[in-house]
Design an enzyme around this catalytic site. Sequence first.
Site, mmCIF file in Angstrom:
data_model
loop_
_atom_site.group_PDB
_atom_site.id
_atom_site.type_symbol
_atom_site.label_atom_id
_atom_site.label_comp_id
_atom_site.label_asym_id
_atom_site.label_seq_id
_atom_site.Cartn_x
_atom_site.Cartn_y
_atom_site.Cartn_z
ATOM 1 C CE LYS A 197 -3.766 -1.868 2.909
ATOM 2 N NZ LYS A 197 -4.922 -1.614 2.043
ATOM 3 N NE ARG A 252 -11.233 -9.918 -1.377
ATOM 4 C CZ ARG A 252 -11.670 -8.974 -2.203
ATOM 5 N NH1 ARG A 252 -12.159 -9.309 -3.388
ATOM 6 N NH2 ARG A 252 -11.627 -7.713 -1.862
#
Length: 460
Positions: free
Chosen positions: A240, A314
Amino acid sequence: MSLSLFSSDPESLPLHVIETAALSGWLSDQAEDVGTWVRANGFRGKLGEALLVPGAGGRPVMALAGFGSAETRARGRFALAAAAARLPEGSYRIASGLPEAARSNEALGWLLAGYRFDHYAEGDRKRRQLVAPDGVNAARLQTIAAGECLARDLINTPASDMGPAELEAAVRNLAARHGAHVSVVMGDHLLDHDLPLIHAVGRAAAGAPRLIDMSWGESGPALTLVGKGVCFDTGGLNLKPGGSMGLMKKDMGGAANVLGLAHMIMALGLPLRLRVLIPAVENSVSGSSMRPGDILTSRKGLTVEVNNTDAEGRLVLADALALAAEDAPDLLVSMATLTGAARVALGPDIAPFFTDDDTAAQMLADAGDSVADPVWRLPFHMPYEAEIEPGIADLDNAPSGGFAGAITAALFLRRFAGSGRYVHWDIYGWQPKPAPARPKGGAGQGIRAMFDALPGLLGL
């Protein structure tokens, strides 16, 4: 955590809650000196205004709280808490003006307004306590507030003090308070217990990944809560940028929220069997990091192509959901700070949820309205299933294109949740700027609506 409880002080100061349009009528019933004081101080009953009214000796004899109008109250929540923040330290009791239908939520807002995250700095320690208004279940509201504030505390704690081991300790502490049982599978033992996705995401970090499993209750319908416990998310090898990494201590907000909800359930003794599953990891960078293009095999046997290591939530939830589904609970719920797409769709204030059960969806929507916990249903839109099927593997963890990211993530999770009733929450878990009863920082989202709906959802 610092949190005000309801006051039992018999000397509590009378508090009059006054709408703007009702001020002149209220003043007409007061002594002349009260009206003179109120007018001289410019009190108009606007939302968030507060004023002490002195008696003949100069000591306060009453307090006023502005309640605005129905239109101004509709633009926010917890109107009474806005005024409470402007009152001096002390104990207050509602003397007039607070509608019966608003008492429970406004009393809860008052409690939540007393929250302070004071572990690292002392901050404002003023205590403004409220005598529980008539007709309010004080014990229930205090328990709900404590659960919400537990979630806030866990999210606000920096990753240096809230890694997987510390999150496990928090679960154990909660379990000890309520007589629950905890078991943990950690490190390479995750592979022995067929939890490969949790291991793959967390293996690069110094703190070992783990699956935390808490159970409570001996009888009643079975409820399983699964919370995303990514204690910090660098993005992995798909690193990120700094601006996106700054809030990633909150990436365990799903775990924090299910623990807050679990506290409400256990403390108030709901007649059900509760299980809480938290895959606790850090998504870090090292020589053992999972790579873009890797294909992983899940507990369920489905293969997953990792097209972005920053779509790790997820993955850890997939193994935990597959494990949960093996017991076929009456209701399976996942909560996660999962996608920026959910925030683009609904902003930080509304918690989106997904379910195929129309009855459950209506119950949750009604509960959200009832307890001032705004929620909104998003669809498991079947035509988007093709977006999560890359061809080279069964599933793609990060479909290209950028459209419907919250929906494709939810569809991914549904593949692992079995065939029973399932509700998935894609929460933000953060209050970006201060608001009444909600300071900037970690936030509970969806858990008060979920708790309020549970009796209907499970037939309790």
